[in-house]
Enzyme design. Structure first.
Site, PDB file in Angstrom:
ATOM      1  N   VAL A 286       0.792  -0.834  -0.235  1.00 57.01           N
ATOM      2  CA  VAL A 286      -0.483   0.211  -0.182  1.00 57.01           C
ATOM      3  C   VAL A 286       0.962   1.296  -0.207  1.00 57.01           C
ATOM      4  CG1 VAL A 286      -1.985   1.533   1.462  1.00 57.01           C
ATOM      5  CG2 VAL A 286      -1.609  -0.897   1.445  1.00 57.01           C
ATOM      6  N   HIS A 574       9.321  -4.959  20.466  1.00 56.19           N
ATOM      7  CA  HIS A 574       8.239  -4.653  20.832  1.00 56.19           C
ATOM      8  C   HIS A 574       8.618  -3.204  20.544  1.00 56.19           C
ATOM      9  CE1 HIS A 574       9.066  -8.420  23.656  1.00 56.19           C
ATOM     10  NE2 HIS A 574       8.937  -8.516  21.854  1.00 56.19           N
ATOM     11  N   HIS A 617       5.587  -9.406  26.494  1.00 63.55           N
ATOM     12  CA  HIS A 617       5.430  -9.525  25.327  1.00 63.55           C
ATOM     13  C   HIS A 617       3.892  -9.061  24.147  1.00 63.55           C
ATOM     14  CE1 HIS A 617       9.080 -12.004  24.924  1.00 63.55           C
ATOM     15  NE2 HIS A 617       8.840 -11.957  26.263  1.00 63.55           N
TER      16      HIS A 617
END
Length: 699
Positions: A286, A574, A617
């Site tokens: 995109v 993360h 997490h």
């Protein structure tokens, strides 16, 4: 090689090549038929418009695709930049291959890099992100670790009472995470070997995502929780029930039936019955949302995409919503290229600003990690893998690192914890003036609000401030070693992400701002000290023969730790918070309904909307987020009615807006089908391509 090129020309690059003999008996493999039935489009042919266009086929994108397409009168398209992952499915499916044959660093990884970090040895650090169907859930370490209830409640409280804020508090998110889950307890043998504790009431039993434990445990894991107990970090009997602190063996995204990885594609897509209202298009990056003014806000009318840099740009119409699910890097990247973001960034690049939204790309946070490495006489997973190699059993290859602990501030600092908190609060004004990358007053206000929540609510609680991980799958020092990693969980440093090119195929600038706040350096140091202590404590010390890194004789004083840390730390994979859910007056990007401020039909659903980093997490909370978002979106378009028995229903909600059909914005490229192709139509088109390929190969 030539056959592969021919296959690519025919749009079959993601499929294994078939011989004519293969076609005589079965022209599609079981996996390929399953993919076609579940909506994966291999021939590139999609409809001119869809009700929901989802940007990103990773964790959240595929959850949304599955749930939203349960309404049979609702059409859903997923546009995924990466490939299907079919050709590397064995690497994906085998949990242990995440360590021994990782897809990171390959074309299935975005291979992002940060800018050089002044406080981390002026190093540019790797930021891997999955680039295939399933996203990071197809390449990660499989940890299913939930945040604590307090952290979700802080998220809700940061919304300042806005409508829908409670949807993100613990009660709602606990139910949403359980909805995604199909939990299986460990075998008695594995439970005993690993000293595993759990509470079955804290888990779901009927969701699509399998969670369980490995089929084999390296014996050293059994020492983990007892060792942590000796240093005052108590074992947790229920780490998934809202009290996610202490020491435990984490649940993993493993299907216990065959000991394979359970990830968003295998869980939410592969087993779907045929749904002609769902299409998933891989290899479709995109490039932007095409926006139009809609009263006082803007509306996404089309989504533009291309197969690769320089390829013709195509568009697909948006009847109801465009939903960004590109993650902490991808979603702000697309927003800015679409004209939604800080005007000061967009205007110099010649990008028209539809919504001047300063918070896009700001409040960027990550878990920073380091490790202490020990030599050992005990068997490690790396050593066993070296001896068994490819002949290892499925049980052995399901072993992954899952021993974990979350020490709180008192565990880390003892009596100094109160002084540390006081110093933090006394330095709020300084931090807001010097550490926030943006000068926009709303961004600074948001930083202050989050900072105060962290320092006043999260810090003095039992919630972990550092994560400790027991690594038995090898270190750079060899197979007869193990590591204890320490990762900062609630940083006070802040970063930013922005674009510096008008080409959407150029990577954005990623600046996490690691260790810019002195408080982060202190906790990083104390976490690594605790990692060293673990290796010196009974019973784990019984298998330790020495400390290899950093080494007691090399690093012992605080000054020596502080000098060593910048050269060794890196991401714990993360990143989050770059499209934060916060009030607009505090630099927010989305409201509690996940709508992008200033737009009428654009939402963001991924880890970028978290306003704070969690001591966890991010996979488990993001599954919960996506489930919650799917329910929210379906309720909106179905006037509050969502079936509870999982059956499909006709949409009773707002009529689709038509007139935004597909076009090719570059004026070249093939025409698209005018209606949703049926499953049978896709199969026939694919068979024709395979036959054509066979003929060409025979020439």
């Amino acid at each position: 090689m030539y056959a592969r090129r021919l296959a690519a020309l025919l749009g079959l690059a993601a499929l294994p090549l078939l011989t004519v003999a293969d076609m005589r008996h079965e022209y599609l493999t079981t996996r390929d038929r399953r993919a076609l039935a579940s909506g994966i489009v291999y021939d590139g042919q999609i409809a001119s418009s869809y009700d929901h266009v989802i940007i990103g086929g990773g964790l959240a994108g595929l959850v949304l695709a599955s749930r939203l397409s349960e309404d049979s009168n609702t059409t859903v398209l997923v546009l995924e930049s990466g490939d299907t992952g079919d050709l590397v499915r064995s690497q994906i499916d085998v949990p242990g291959e995440a360590y021994y044959s990782s897809l990171l660093g390959t074309t299935y990884d975005w291979q992002y890099m940060t800018v050089p970090q002044p406080n981390v040895g002026n190093r540019a650090l790797s930021w891997p992100r999955g680039r295939l169907l399933g996203g990071c859930t197809a390449v990660n370490g499989l940890y299913m670790v939930r945040p604590s209830a307090l952290e979700f409640n802080v998220w809700a409280q940061l919304q300042s009472g806005a409508a829908g804020a409670d949807d993100w508090a613990w009660g709602s998110m606990f139910a949403a995470m359980k909805k995604s889950e199909n939990f299986t307890a460990p075998s008695a043998e594995v439970q005993q070997a690993g000293a595993i504790e759990y509470n079955v009431q804290s888990h779901g039993s009927s969701g699509p995502l399998h969670t369980s434990f490995p089929g084999f445990i390296v014996p050293a894991v059994g020492n983990w929780t007892e060792t942590l107990d000796w240093i005052g970090v108590n074992p947790s009997a229920d780490p998934d029930g809202g009290q996610g602190w202490g020491a435990f063996i984490a649940t993993s995204s493993i299907n216990p039936d065959n000991l394979t990885r359970s990830y968003s594609r295998s869980a939410y897509i592969d087993n779907l019955p045929p749904r002609p209202n769902l299409a998933i298009l891989p290899n479709a990056t995109v490039t932007r949302l095409i926006l139009a003014q809609n009263g006082s806000s803007v509306r996404a009318t089309q989504v533009e995409y291309a197969a690769y840099d320089g390829a013709p740009k195509l568009t697909v119409g948006v009847n109801k919503e465009a939903i960004l699910a590109g993650g902490a890097v991808g979603s702000p990247h697309v927003l800015m290229h679409s004209g939604i973001g800080p005007q000061s960034i967009l205007q110099p690049l010649g990008i028209s600003t539809y919504v001047n939204l300063p918070g896009v790309g700001q409040n960027l946070q990550d878990h920073l990690s380091g490790e202490v490495v020990f030599s050992t006489t005990a068997e490690t997973a790396a050593q066993l893998h070296g001896s068994e190699g490819a002949n290892g059993t499925s049980a052995f290859m399901s072993f992954i690192n899952s021993a974990i602990a979350y020490p709180n501030i008192t565990d880390l600092l003892g009596d100094y914890a109160t002084t540390y908190q006081s110093d933090l609060l006394n330095n709020l004004t300084w931090a807001a003036a010097n550490l926030v990358p943006s000068t926009d007053p709303t961004i600074i206000a948001g930083y202050k609000a989050i900072y105060q929540s962290q320092a006043n609510t999260i810090l003095p609680s039992q919630v972990g401030q550092v994560e400790l991980l027991f690594g038995l799958t090898g270190t750079s020092f060899g197979t007869n070693t193990f590591s204890v990693q320490a990762a900062l969980q609630h940083p006070y440093s802040r970063g930013q992400l922005y674009i510096n090119s008008s080409n959407p195929f150029d990577h954005p600038v990623i600046d996490p701002g690691y260790l810019t706040h002195p408080a982060d350096i202190i906790l990083m140091r104390e976490g690594l000290k605790l990692a060293r202590t673990i290796g010196q404590t009974y019973p784990l010390n019984g298998i330790v023969t020495g400390e290899l890194s950093p080494g007691n004789s090399t690093v012992s004083t605080d000054a020596e730790w502080d000098a060593w840390i910048p050269g060794v730390v890196g991401t714990e994979y993360h990143p989050s918070c770059s499209c934060s859910m916060l009030p607009l007056s505090e630099g927010g990007v989305v409201d509690p309904q996940l709508r992008v401020y200033g737009t009428s039909n654009v939402r963001v659903v991924d880890s970028s909307v978290f306003p704070v980093e969690f001591a966890a997490h991010l996979m488990a909370p993001t599954y919960g987020l996506a489930e919650q978002a799917a329910t929210m979106i379906r309720q909106f378009w179905n006037e509050g009615y969502v079936p509870t028995n999982g059956t499909t229903t006709a949409s009773a909600g707002f009529p689709s807006q038509t007139g935004s059909g597909s076009s090719n914005s570059s004026g070249t490229g093939g025409a698209k089908s005018a209606a949703l192709p049926t499953v049978e139509g896709k199969s026939a088109g694919l068979l024709a391509g395979v036959v054509a390929l066979a003929v060409l190969l025979a020439l």
